[in-house]
Scaffold this motif. Structure first.
Motif, PDB file in Angstrom:
ATOM      1  N   PHE A 299      42.217  94.142  56.916  1.00  0.00           N
ATOM      2  CA  PHE A 299      41.547  95.063  55.988  1.00  0.00           C
ATOM      3  C   PHE A 299      42.463  95.422  54.818  1.00  0.00           C
ATOM      4  CE2 PHE A 299      39.455  95.512  60.069  1.00  0.00           C
ATOM      5  CZ  PHE A 299      38.156  95.219  59.691  1.00  0.00           C
ATOM      6  N   LYS A 300      43.747  95.624  55.135  1.00  0.00           N
ATOM      7  CA  LYS A 300      44.703  96.000  54.082  1.00  0.00           C
ATOM      8  C   LYS A 300      44.768  94.915  53.001  1.00  0.00           C
ATOM      9  CE  LYS A 300      49.300  96.053  54.130  1.00  0.00           C
ATOM     10  NZ  LYS A 300      50.193  95.519  55.053  1.00  0.00           N
ATOM     11  N   ASN A 301      44.772  93.668  53.430  1.00  0.00           N
ATOM     12  CA  ASN A 301      44.898  92.563  52.469  1.00  0.00           C
ATOM     13  C   ASN A 301      43.552  92.055  51.956  1.00  0.00           C
ATOM     14  OD1 ASN A 301      47.616  92.807  52.881  1.00  0.00           O
ATOM     15  ND2 ASN A 301      47.750  91.121  54.331  1.00  0.00           N
ATOM     16  N   LYS A 302      42.520  92.810  52.247  1.00  0.00           N
ATOM     17  CA  LYS A 302      41.165  92.501  51.749  1.00  0.00           C
ATOM     18  C   LYS A 302      40.734  91.049  52.003  1.00  0.00           C
ATOM     19  CE  LYS A 302      40.624  96.154  48.358  1.00  0.00           C
ATOM     20  NZ  LYS A 302      40.571  97.118  49.430  1.00  0.00           N
ATOM     21  N   VAL A 303      40.944  90.622  53.216  1.00  0.00           N
ATOM     22  CA  VAL A 303      40.530  89.285  53.632  1.00  0.00           C
ATOM     23  C   VAL A 303      38.998  89.199  53.579  1.00  0.00           C
ATOM     24  CG1 VAL A 303      40.413  87.779  55.678  1.00  0.00           C
ATOM     25  CG2 VAL A 303      42.537  88.974  55.121  1.00  0.00           C
ATOM     26  N   LYS A 304      38.488  88.065  53.146  1.00  0.00           N
ATOM     27  CA  LYS A 304      37.026  87.911  53.124  1.00  0.00           C
ATOM     28  C   LYS A 304      36.504  87.747  54.550  1.00  0.00           C
ATOM     29  CE  LYS A 304      36.069  86.366  48.539  1.00  0.00           C
ATOM     30  NZ  LYS A 304      36.178  85.270  47.610  1.00  0.00           N
ATOM     31  N   ILE A 305      35.528  88.581  54.879  1.00  0.00           N
ATOM     32  CA  ILE A 305      34.959  88.539  56.226  1.00  0.00           C
ATOM     33  C   ILE A 305      33.469  88.222  56.124  1.00  0.00           C
ATOM     34  CG2 ILE A 305      34.458  89.888  58.320  1.00  0.00           C
ATOM     35  CD1 ILE A 305      36.847  91.667  57.622  1.00  0.00           C
ATOM     36  N   LEU A 306      33.084  87.170  56.809  1.00  0.00           N
ATOM     37  CA  LEU A 306      31.657  86.871  56.914  1.00  0.00           C
ATOM     38  C   LEU A 306      31.200  87.433  58.253  1.00  0.00           C
ATOM     39  CD1 LEU A 306      29.422  85.319  55.374  1.00  0.00           C
ATOM     40  CD2 LEU A 306      29.874  83.420  56.883  1.00  0.00           C
ATOM     41  N   LEU A 307      30.333  88.415  58.190  1.00  0.00           N
ATOM     42  CA  LEU A 307      29.869  89.066  59.421  1.00  0.00           C
ATOM     43  C   LEU A 307      28.517  88.479  59.815  1.00  0.00           C
ATOM     44  CD1 LEU A 307      30.076  91.303  61.583  1.00  0.00           C
ATOM     45  CD2 LEU A 307      29.078  92.883  59.912  1.00  0.00           C
ATOM     46  N   LEU A 308      28.514  87.830  60.971  1.00  0.00           N
ATOM     47  CA  LEU A 308      27.302  87.148  61.452  1.00  0.00           C
ATOM     48  C   LEU A 308      26.581  88.029  62.475  1.00  0.00           C
ATOM     49  CD1 LEU A 308      25.540  84.579  61.968  1.00  0.00           C
ATOM     50  CD2 LEU A 308      27.298  83.854  63.582  1.00  0.00           C
ATOM     51  N   LEU A 309      25.288  88.216  62.260  1.00  0.00           N
ATOM     52  CA  LEU A 309      24.489  89.066  63.149  1.00  0.00           C
ATOM     53  C   LEU A 309      23.334  88.263  63.740  1.00  0.00           C
ATOM     54  CD1 LEU A 309      24.083  91.967  60.552  1.00  0.00           C
ATOM     55  CD2 LEU A 309      25.799  91.852  62.364  1.00  0.00           C
ATOM     56  N   ARG A 310      22.953  88.624  64.958  1.00  0.00           N
ATOM     57  CA  ARG A 310      21.761  87.989  65.558  1.00  0.00           C
ATOM     58  C   ARG A 310      21.002  89.057  66.327  1.00  0.00           C
ATOM     59  NH1 ARG A 310      21.527  82.729  69.767  1.00  0.00           N
ATOM     60  NH2 ARG A 310      19.372  82.218  69.269  1.00  0.00           N
ATOM     61  N   ASN A 311      19.700  88.896  66.434  1.00  0.00           N
ATOM     62  CA  ASN A 311      18.932  89.952  67.100  1.00  0.00           C
ATOM     63  C   ASN A 311      19.365  90.070  68.563  1.00  0.00           C
ATOM     64  OD1 ASN A 311      16.803  89.046  69.084  1.00  0.00           O
ATOM     65  ND2 ASN A 311      16.417  87.619  67.397  1.00  0.00           N
ATOM     66  N   PRO A 312      19.480  91.315  69.035  1.00  0.00           N
ATOM     67  CA  PRO A 312      20.091  91.556  70.352  1.00  0.00           C
ATOM     68  C   PRO A 312      19.355  90.927  71.529  1.00  0.00           C
ATOM     69  CG  PRO A 312      19.217  93.595  69.417  1.00  0.00           C
ATOM     70  CD  PRO A 312      19.138  92.564  68.349  1.00  0.00           C
ATOM     71  N   LYS A 313      18.054  90.735  71.404  1.00  0.00           N
ATOM     72  CA  LYS A 313      17.329  90.155  72.542  1.00  0.00           C
ATOM     73  C   LYS A 313      17.684  88.667  72.693  1.00  0.00           C
ATOM     74  CE  LYS A 313      13.580  93.504  72.623  1.00  0.00           C
ATOM     75  NZ  LYS A 313      12.155  93.776  72.445  1.00  0.00           N
ATOM     76  N   ASP A 314      17.811  87.970  71.578  1.00  0.00           N
ATOM     77  CA  ASP A 314      18.207  86.568  71.668  1.00  0.00           C
ATOM     78  C   ASP A 314      19.683  86.429  72.045  1.00  0.00           C
ATOM     79  OD1 ASP A 314      15.786  85.274  71.291  1.00  0.00           O
ATOM     80  OD2 ASP A 314      15.990  85.164  69.109  1.00  0.00           O
ATOM     81  N   VAL A 315      20.507  87.365  71.593  1.00  0.00           N
ATOM     82  CA  VAL A 315      21.923  87.325  71.992  1.00  0.00           C
ATOM     83  C   VAL A 315      22.024  87.449  73.515  1.00  0.00           C
ATOM     84  CG1 VAL A 315      24.107  88.623  71.959  1.00  0.00           C
ATOM     85  CG2 VAL A 315      22.944  88.122  69.824  1.00  0.00           C
ATOM     86  N   ALA A 316      21.302  88.409  74.076  1.00  0.00           N
ATOM     87  CA  ALA A 316      21.350  88.606  75.531  1.00  0.00           C
ATOM     88  C   ALA A 316      20.846  87.360  76.266  1.00  0.00           C
ATOM     89  CB  ALA A 316      20.523  89.835  75.924  1.00  0.00           C
ATOM     90  N   THR A 317      19.757  86.803  75.782  1.00  0.00           N
ATOM     91  CA  THR A 317      19.178  85.610  76.423  1.00  0.00           C
ATOM     92  C   THR A 317      20.164  84.445  76.384  1.00  0.00           C
ATOM     93  OG1 THR A 317      17.016  86.343  75.631  1.00  0.00           O
ATOM     94  CG2 THR A 317      17.171  84.055  76.383  1.00  0.00           C
TER      95      THR A 317
END
Ligand code: A3P
Length: 289
Positions: free
Chosen positions: A116-134
């Motif tokens: 965070f200090k060095n402002k690294v580029k972060i790609l945050l990947l999200l998926r719907n929780p029901k499919d994640v659980a499955t």
């Protein structure tokens, strides 16, 4: 089941691939400002996005070297899972060429501060929780590093009671929600990438500052279709190809969730993330009802 996991700062991890020593060493990991981090919870499509990012980097490198800009697997760089492996890996990572690319399933508060200090580029990947659980359930039963489950019901109970490796997904989402307004973070959902992969690839390249032609972007998008990744998975993932590339669809949860489990997840989502900016990006009503 518990034998395969250990706890670190209140979250469980698989003992065969993570260790307290590695977590300790990670705290002083020095990120470079041109590092690229893919952050995503287990089963949200991290292998998919990893290939896309790795391809973009490789194509752009070849281009700057004046070589043909298509790539094959042998030419791809290393993309270490940040928290997986031995404690000496961070020393070895100092020798990797720029830009280094790394993947993590960690929550933001457990990442090294320098990211965070060095402002690294972060790609945050999200998926719907029901499919994640499955997806997580099937994965747990296909891979020896994680505890296996005789029934989906048992797994669902552990998923909802924070017993699984890398902790509770809903908490993961609410922790990341605190960071999504930062300029160095871009969010992308599994579902939007499924809907329009070419556009997703283009947006990722733009965020990472990788200038490629339409043709080059198309090449990366084509290589990352589910069919072509699954076909190539014996090369990339060996015997575990079919475990990592299972169905690759949206809404498979409908085949496994009971009415009661649906209600429980809806309620938990409502409590943890529904009203947040990140929660809205998940389009829960569209993908989970
Ligand atoms: P399913 O189990 O629902 O099929 P991760 O890489 O984070 O472990 O996530 C794995 C999930 O992403 C699996 O979901 C897998 O099939 C899916 N996946 C992997 N590559 C994909 C691709 N190219 N397109 C769509 N889904 C993909």
């Amino acid at each position: 089941r518990d034998e395969l996991l250990f706890s670190y700062k209140g979250i469980r991890y698989p003992i065969t691939i993570c260790s307290p020593e590695t977590f300790k060493a990670l705290e002083s990991f020095e990120a470079r400002s041109d590092d690229i981090v893919l952050a995503g919870y287990l089963k949200s499509g991290t292998n998919w996005l990893s290939q896309i990012i790795n391809d973009l980097i490789a194509v752009s490198k070849k281009k700057t070297q004046g070589r043909e800009s298509n790539v094959n697997d042998e030419e791809l760089g290393e993309f270490p899972y940040l928290e997986v492996g031995d404690a000496e890996k961070y020393e070895r990572m100092t020798k990797l060429p720029c830009p280094r690319f790394m993947v993590t399933h960690l929550r933001p508060e457990n990442l090294p501060k320098s990211i965070f200090k060095n402002k690294v580029k972060i790609l945050l990947l999200l998926r719907n929780p029901k499919d994640v659980a499955t997806s997580f359930y099937h994965f747990s039963n296909g891979i020896a590093t994680l505890p296996s489950y005789e029934t989906w019901d048992d797994f669902f109970t552990d998923f909802m009671t924070k017993k699984l490796a890398w902790g509770c997904y809903l908490e993961y989402l609410s922790e990341w929600n605190k960071y999504i307004d930062e300029e160095n973070i871009m969010t992308i959902t599994y579902e939007e990438l499924k809907e329009n992969r070419a556009l997703g690839v283009k947006n990722i390249a733009a965020f990472l500052g990788i200038p490629l032609t339409e043709e080059e972007l198309q090449f990366v998008a084509e290589r990352s279709s589910f069919q072509s990744m699954k076909k190539n998975s014996e090369n990339t993932h060996g015997a575990f190809g079919d475990v990592f590339f299972r169905k690759g669809v949206v809404s498979d949860w409908k085949n496994i969730f009971s009415e009661d489990q649906n209600e429980k997840m809806d309620k938990a989502f409502e409590e943890h993330v529904a009203g947040t900016k990140l929660g809205k990006k998940l389009k829960y009503d569209l993908y989970c009802k």
